[in-house]
Design a protein around this motif. Structure first.
Motif, PDB file in Angstrom:
ATOM      1  N   ALA A 116     -37.605  64.738 -28.476  1.00 43.03           N
ATOM      2  CA  ALA A 116     -37.053  65.776 -27.597  1.00 43.03           C
ATOM      3  C   ALA A 116     -38.218  66.651 -27.141  1.00 43.03           C
ATOM      4  O   ALA A 116     -38.810  67.382 -27.937  1.00 43.03           O
ATOM      5  CB  ALA A 116     -36.007  66.604 -28.339  1.00 43.03           C
ATOM      6  N   PHE A 117     -38.533  66.578 -25.855  1.00 46.46           N
ATOM      7  CA  PHE A 117     -39.777  67.133 -25.326  1.00 46.46           C
ATOM      8  C   PHE A 117     -39.483  68.046 -24.150  1.00 46.46           C
ATOM      9  O   PHE A 117     -38.805  67.659 -23.197  1.00 46.46           O
ATOM     10  CB  PHE A 117     -40.687  65.981 -24.893  1.00 46.46           C
ATOM     11  N   GLY A 118     -39.977  69.284 -24.239  1.00 47.99           N
ATOM     12  CA  GLY A 118     -39.799  70.243 -23.161  1.00 47.99           C
ATOM     13  C   GLY A 118     -41.100  70.507 -22.425  1.00 47.99           C
ATOM     14  O   GLY A 118     -42.182  70.422 -23.016  1.00 47.99           O
ATOM     15  N   PHE A 144     -37.196  59.252 -24.850  1.00 45.26           N
ATOM     16  CA  PHE A 144     -37.460  60.668 -24.653  1.00 45.26           C
ATOM     17  C   PHE A 144     -36.212  61.388 -24.163  1.00 45.26           C
ATOM     18  O   PHE A 144     -35.508  60.906 -23.271  1.00 45.26           O
ATOM     19  CB  PHE A 144     -38.584  60.875 -23.628  1.00 45.26           C
ATOM     20  N   GLN A 145     -35.954  62.519 -24.777  1.00 46.96           N
ATOM     21  CA  GLN A 145     -34.976  63.473 -24.258  1.00 46.96           C
ATOM     22  C   GLN A 145     -35.794  64.601 -23.634  1.00 46.96           C
ATOM     23  O   GLN A 145     -36.443  65.374 -24.347  1.00 46.96           O
ATOM     24  CB  GLN A 145     -34.082  64.004 -25.365  1.00 46.96           C
ATOM     25  N   GLY A 161     -33.815  74.085 -32.778  1.00 50.31           N
ATOM     26  CA  GLY A 161     -33.872  72.696 -33.212  1.00 50.31           C
ATOM     27  C   GLY A 161     -33.523  71.696 -32.132  1.00 50.31           C
ATOM     28  O   GLY A 161     -33.372  70.502 -32.414  1.00 50.31           O
ATOM     29  N   ASP A 162     -33.398  72.157 -30.882  1.00 48.53           N
ATOM     30  CA  ASP A 162     -33.055  71.244 -29.785  1.00 48.53           C
ATOM     31  C   ASP A 162     -34.269  70.488 -29.258  1.00 48.53           C
ATOM     32  O   ASP A 162     -34.117  69.468 -28.588  1.00 48.53           O
ATOM     33  CB  ASP A 162     -32.427  72.019 -28.618  1.00 48.53           C
ATOM     34  N   LEU A 163     -35.471  71.001 -29.509  1.00 50.86           N
ATOM     35  CA  LEU A 163     -36.700  70.366 -29.055  1.00 50.86           C
ATOM     36  C   LEU A 163     -37.617  70.106 -30.240  1.00 50.86           C
ATOM     37  O   LEU A 163     -37.655  70.888 -31.193  1.00 50.86           O
ATOM     38  CB  LEU A 163     -37.433  71.252 -28.042  1.00 50.86           C
ATOM     39  N   ASP A 164     -38.364  69.015 -30.147  1.00 51.51           N
ATOM     40  CA  ASP A 164     -39.395  68.733 -31.143  1.00 51.51           C
ATOM     41  C   ASP A 164     -40.731  69.354 -30.742  1.00 51.51           C
ATOM     42  O   ASP A 164     -41.448  69.899 -31.590  1.00 51.51           O
ATOM     43  CB  ASP A 164     -39.583  67.217 -31.299  1.00 51.51           C
ATOM     44  N   LEU A 165     -41.051  69.276 -29.466  1.00 53.53           N
ATOM     45  CA  LEU A 165     -42.340  69.720 -28.940  1.00 53.53           C
ATOM     46  C   LEU A 165     -42.126  70.291 -27.546  1.00 53.53           C
ATOM     47  O   LEU A 165     -41.185  69.894 -26.839  1.00 53.53           O
ATOM     48  CB  LEU A 165     -43.320  68.537 -28.822  1.00 53.53           C
TER      49      LEU A 165
END
Length: 317
Positions: A116-118, A144-145, A161-165
């Protein structure tokens, strides 16, 4: 399997939900096995627990619910109407747990897991697609999300906790986050092509002190950087428009609504001139952030290592 209905139920309809979950959840799979076999000994053998332990667990379950789930017939058992109703819901619940377990196992798979990547809006046209393309050379099946947003919103999603990085700017400085500076990007003063400064290649930001500015909304990292650079140049920008997307601002500059401090465009836009700012030094730092103490799955760890290896070469030439 002895059963004594004189015991007072430990749970009532007014019990707290978390108490019900703590009491019932560990026993649901045991109940389903007994119901499936209609025989405690065979169910105990399947589950790998002593028959006496399983018998006591079923008695306690009925006592906790205050309802008879089984009718006892020697060594065999049969579900009561209440037991059949309970089993239907228990089967659904156990299936959902299994699906959830399969999902998290799949997300953590080194070869096919999920990240999960922003990233910032301004990095969506070139930078992030290039990074993903390069990473997928060695990790073609990682999923990838992707979340495209402004910096503060992504930090909130990291904490939730919605994104990993996330790739963001400015590089955050908070005790619950880990952040690493990866690169910097020069900002340019964008003016209409018929502006008084349009024939210049370089300009001091103070020369735009009397201009109207089109900027991103408060809360965006680039807006904070714009305000700070203008303050360093000795003025507060007169804001004519606040938006959410850099290319919209570039279009409004072309329409003559004002000037803007923006990163370079992916594709040159007609109707504007992009001037190098000589003073103050107009750059924004791009950094990678993640939640401190948050364990990485193998695909997240691999992508993090990849991004950190791009330090100083993150942005397209």
């Amino acid at each position: 399997m002895a059963h004594n209905h004189s015991s007072r139920p430990r749970l009532s309809p007014s019990s707290y939900e978390e108490d019900i979950q703590q009491v019932l959840a560990p026993r649901l799979a045991h109940f389903a096995a007994v119901a499936r076999h209609e025989h405690v000994t065979r169910a105990a053998h399947e589950l790998g627990v002593p028959q006496s332990t399983l018998s006591r667990a079923m008695v306690r379950l009925e006592e906790d619910l205050g309802v008879a789930l089984f009718a006892r017939r020697g060594r065999t058992v049969a579900l009561t109407p209440a037991g059949r109703t309970f089993l239907t819901t228990v089967d659904r619940a156990l299936a959902e747990v299994e699906r959830a377990a399969d999902s998290v196992r799949a997300d953590a798979d080194p070869a096919t897991g999920k990240v999960a990547f922003g990233f910032l809006h301004t990095m969506g046209s070139e930078t992030v697609p290039g990074l993903l393309r390069a990473f997928r050379v060695d990790h073609p099946r990682v999923r990838f999300q992707l979340v495209q947003n402004y910096g503060e919103a992504m930090i909130e999603r990291l904490r939730a906790g919605d994104l990993d990085l996330c790739l963001t700017s400015p590089v955050p400085d908070a005790p619950d986050l880990v952040a690493r500076r990866l690169d910097e990007q020069r900002l340019r003063l964008v003016v209409p092509d018929d502006h008084r400064l349009a024939t210049r290649k370089r300009v001091r930001l103070a020369e735009a002190a009397d201009e109207a500015f089109v900027t991103l909304e408060p809360g965006y990292g680039l807006r904070r950087i714009t305000d700070d650079l203008c303050a360093e140049a000795g003025f507060k920008p007169r804001v004519a428009f606040e938006g959410e997307e850099a290319e919209t601002l570039r279009g409004l500059v072309a329409a003559g609504l004002g000037v803007a401090l923006l990163p370079p465009p992916a594709v040159a836009r007609p109707g504007v001139r992009e001037l190098t700012v000589t003073a103050p030094r107009a750059v924004r730092e791009i950094g990678l952030a993640w939640l401190d103490g948050h364990p990485d799955t193998p695909p997240v760890a691999a992508f993090k290592r990849f991004l950190l290896s791009r330090r100083g070469h993150l942005l397209p030439e």
